[in-house]
Motif scaffolding. Sequence first.
Motif, PDB file in Angstrom:
ATOM      1  N   ARG A  83      40.043  33.707   0.571  1.00  0.00           N
ATOM      2  CA  ARG A  83      41.191  33.912  -0.296  1.00  0.00           C
ATOM      3  C   ARG A  83      41.102  33.026  -1.530  1.00  0.00           C
ATOM      4  NH1 ARG A  83      46.619  34.880   3.231  1.00  0.00           N
ATOM      5  NH2 ARG A  83      45.731  36.303   4.728  1.00  0.00           N
ATOM      6  N   ARG A  84      41.643  33.545  -2.615  1.00  0.00           N
ATOM      7  CA  ARG A  84      41.715  32.740  -3.815  1.00  0.00           C
ATOM      8  C   ARG A  84      42.703  31.606  -3.621  1.00  0.00           C
ATOM      9  NH1 ARG A  84      41.846  37.084  -8.805  1.00  0.00           N
ATOM     10  NH2 ARG A  84      39.714  37.793  -8.597  1.00  0.00           N
ATOM     11  N   ALA A  85      42.479  30.549  -4.356  1.00  0.00           N
ATOM     12  CA  ALA A  85      43.407  29.420  -4.279  1.00  0.00           C
ATOM     13  C   ALA A  85      44.788  29.880  -4.714  1.00  0.00           C
ATOM     14  CB  ALA A  85      42.927  28.283  -5.179  1.00  0.00           C
ATOM     15  N   ARG A  86      45.791  29.503  -3.956  1.00  0.00           N
ATOM     16  CA  ARG A  86      47.135  29.955  -4.271  1.00  0.00           C
ATOM     17  C   ARG A  86      47.763  29.096  -5.357  1.00  0.00           C
ATOM     18  NH1 ARG A  86      48.408  30.192   2.063  1.00  0.00           N
ATOM     19  NH2 ARG A  86      47.790  32.330   2.474  1.00  0.00           N
ATOM     20  N   SER A  87      47.657  27.820  -5.228  1.00  0.00           N
ATOM     21  CA  SER A  87      48.294  26.937  -6.178  1.00  0.00           C
ATOM     22  C   SER A  87      47.847  25.529  -5.891  1.00  0.00           C
ATOM     23  CB  SER A  87      49.819  27.041  -6.044  1.00  0.00           C
ATOM     24  OG  SER A  87      50.449  26.040  -6.800  1.00  0.00           O
ATOM     25  N   GLY A  88      47.953  24.658  -6.885  1.00  0.00           N
ATOM     26  CA  GLY A  88      47.639  23.261  -6.646  1.00  0.00           C
ATOM     27  C   GLY A  88      48.764  22.533  -5.947  1.00  0.00           C
ATOM     28  N   VAL A  89      49.911  23.212  -5.765  1.00  0.00           N
ATOM     29  CA  VAL A  89      51.070  22.569  -5.163  1.00  0.00           C
ATOM     30  C   VAL A  89      51.084  22.844  -3.665  1.00  0.00           C
ATOM     31  CG1 VAL A  89      53.583  22.440  -5.170  1.00  0.00           C
ATOM     32  CG2 VAL A  89      52.348  22.855  -7.305  1.00  0.00           C
ATOM     33  N   SER A  90      51.324  21.817  -2.885  1.00  0.00           N
ATOM     34  CA  SER A  90      51.469  21.966  -1.435  1.00  0.00           C
ATOM     35  C   SER A  90      52.833  21.429  -1.050  1.00  0.00           C
ATOM     36  CB  SER A  90      50.361  21.203  -0.697  1.00  0.00           C
ATOM     37  OG  SER A  90      50.538  21.304   0.695  1.00  0.00           O
ATOM     38  N   TRP A  91      53.687  22.289  -0.508  1.00  0.00           N
ATOM     39  CA  TRP A  91      55.049  21.884  -0.191  1.00  0.00           C
ATOM     40  C   TRP A  91      55.134  21.487   1.278  1.00  0.00           C
ATOM     41  CZ3 TRP A  91      57.575  21.020  -4.384  1.00  0.00           C
ATOM     42  CH2 TRP A  91      57.334  21.793  -5.517  1.00  0.00           C
ATOM     43  N   PRO A  92      55.574  20.250   1.560  1.00  0.00           N
ATOM     44  CA  PRO A  92      55.648  19.808   2.963  1.00  0.00           C
ATOM     45  C   PRO A  92      56.839  20.428   3.681  1.00  0.00           C
ATOM     46  CG  PRO A  92      56.548  18.114   1.507  1.00  0.00           C
ATOM     47  CD  PRO A  92      55.989  19.211   0.610  1.00  0.00           C
ATOM     48  N   ALA A  93      56.620  20.774   4.926  1.00  0.00           N
ATOM     49  CA  ALA A  93      57.720  21.245   5.770  1.00  0.00           C
ATOM     50  C   ALA A  93      58.447  20.034   6.324  1.00  0.00           C
ATOM     51  CB  ALA A  93      57.181  22.107   6.907  1.00  0.00           C
ATOM     52  N   ASN A  94      59.781  20.076   6.266  1.00  0.00           N
ATOM     53  CA  ASN A  94      60.528  18.897   6.739  1.00  0.00           C
ATOM     54  C   ASN A  94      61.584  19.250   7.779  1.00  0.00           C
ATOM     55  OD1 ASN A  94      62.460  20.134   5.166  1.00  0.00           O
ATOM     56  ND2 ASN A  94      62.309  18.665   3.481  1.00  0.00           N
ATOM     57  N   HIS A  95      61.505  20.438   8.333  1.00  0.00           N
ATOM     58  CA  HIS A  95      62.417  20.827   9.404  1.00  0.00           C
ATOM     59  C   HIS A  95      61.593  21.036  10.673  1.00  0.00           C
ATOM     60  CE1 HIS A  95      65.670  22.772  11.604  1.00  0.00           C
ATOM     61  NE2 HIS A  95      64.793  23.689  11.954  1.00  0.00           N
ATOM     62  N   THR A  96      61.898  20.294  11.696  1.00  0.00           N
ATOM     63  CA  THR A  96      61.146  20.387  12.943  1.00  0.00           C
ATOM     64  C   THR A  96      61.908  21.252  13.946  1.00  0.00           C
ATOM     65  OG1 THR A  96      60.263  18.169  12.586  1.00  0.00           O
ATOM     66  CG2 THR A  96      60.082  19.064  14.808  1.00  0.00           C
ATOM     67  N   ALA A  97      61.209  22.212  14.535  1.00  0.00           N
ATOM     68  CA  ALA A  97      61.821  23.046  15.562  1.00  0.00           C
ATOM     69  C   ALA A  97      62.270  22.178  16.734  1.00  0.00           C
ATOM     70  CB  ALA A  97      60.833  24.103  16.037  1.00  0.00           C
ATOM     71  N   GLN A  98      63.429  22.491  17.278  1.00  0.00           N
ATOM     72  CA  GLN A  98      64.068  21.641  18.278  1.00  0.00           C
ATOM     73  C   GLN A  98      63.834  22.151  19.699  1.00  0.00           C
ATOM     74  OE1 GLN A  98      65.754  18.761  17.294  1.00  0.00           O
ATOM     75  NE2 GLN A  98      64.935  19.327  15.294  1.00  0.00           N
TER      76      GLN A  98
END
Length: 464
Positions: A83-98
């Motif tokens: 796949r082509r690179a999507r973006s230089g930005v990587s967004w962290p996930a901050n909600h953890t499944a309980q």
Amino acid sequence: MDTISRLYDLQTAGPKYRAVAEAIRGAIDGGSLGQGDKLPPVRDLAWTLKITPGTVARAYTILTDEGVLEASVGRGTFVAQRRRARSGVSWPANHTAQDTDQVRLFTPRIPDVGQVAMLHDAFARLAGRPPEDLLNYPSAQAFAPARQAVLRWLEGAVLGHVANEDIVLSHGGQSAISLVMQAVLEGPRPVVMVEELSYPGFRRAAELLRAEVVAVPMDGQGIVPTALEEIAQRHKAQLLCTSPEVHNPTGICTPEARREQIADVARRNGFHVLEDDCYRLGMARAPSYRALLPDQGWHVSSFSKCLTPSLRVGFAVAPQSRRADLRRTAEHGFFGLALPLAHLTQDILTRDETYGLMDKVREAFGAYVRIAVNTLGGYDLRWHEDVPFLWLTLPDGWRASTFVQTAEAEGVQLRNADEFALRDGQAPHAVRLAINAHVSHASFEAAMQRLRHLLDHPPERIAV
């Protein structure tokens, strides 16, 4: 595109969609298309080859299912394996499944795969917009950039020729449904047709407009065309509401041939078709009714089911001949979406990373679906990894109402099939299980095990 066109012309036998697929394979094998290369949009290739967009879409779907191509809503279709690179930005996930013993499966719950951080960033950028955006009523052209961004979002659907002027932004998909009904329905007691099991929002919107709602029988491919024609003629119906890509609640995808039959019925009888496409997470598998019925097909979508439901943003797409009616309905009803929300929508839908996050959401939902199938797959279960709910037909011995009550006592909340039928309609003994990605895999699997135990031990045999 030139190579695909040349190879397509060399195909001499078989269906056209197969010829398109073989031409693309030939372009890949010959090196004209390399791994990661983007294929032409469906509409563009269809125009070049002088065939219907549905034919090209079917070829793309076949090659995607075979792993030759990879498709992503908003980014397009690519040659697989790199796949082509999507973006230089990587967004962290901050909600953890309980971890929890109480698992609510009423409505799909979207995992945070990074969209929360991206939305925080989008809100911060929104705060930096010029002061006049917060002091004035929007002009007629103020929403054009947001509507143009929606066109990118809609690339995964085969809609026929569409321009940003055909689109109205609404307060969620339900609001879009109401707007279409207001634009279409006429007279003191219009008739709206729905599938015999259907999204309850169709019925609620119609009732607000004092319309009569009539159910149309279904089979394993969706609406039955002969029954549709008989009901449309008997009631002089003005509108059909349907979800052919991902039917809610059963998950059925209506195939192209059946859609063409339904479109023929609509054409002969003059009623409009409203297509609710809110649950589709991947590429469309067949042309929309807007493509099949250029003067009668209406399309509704939103990003509530795959990014966030909290913003309540939806989209209604009118036939080009009726765009003014849809626009007037929105302007007379609520003057259009709040301009800052339109700016936020534009920001979100023009970001490359948005569509990468959608891929992650789809993958996360798929993991939960696999857990459910591995546990409940021995029963009559309809599912697809790209659909955030499953449809379970109960075995003999269980009535839907009793099963739902018993499951809730075990900490698992489900939707009864009765909730998707008209008040005087007949519902099967079945339940819908929505994916809740806010609970951990372990808690979800434990809930599936509890359901499996109930299915294995029905309280009674129902007399036939």
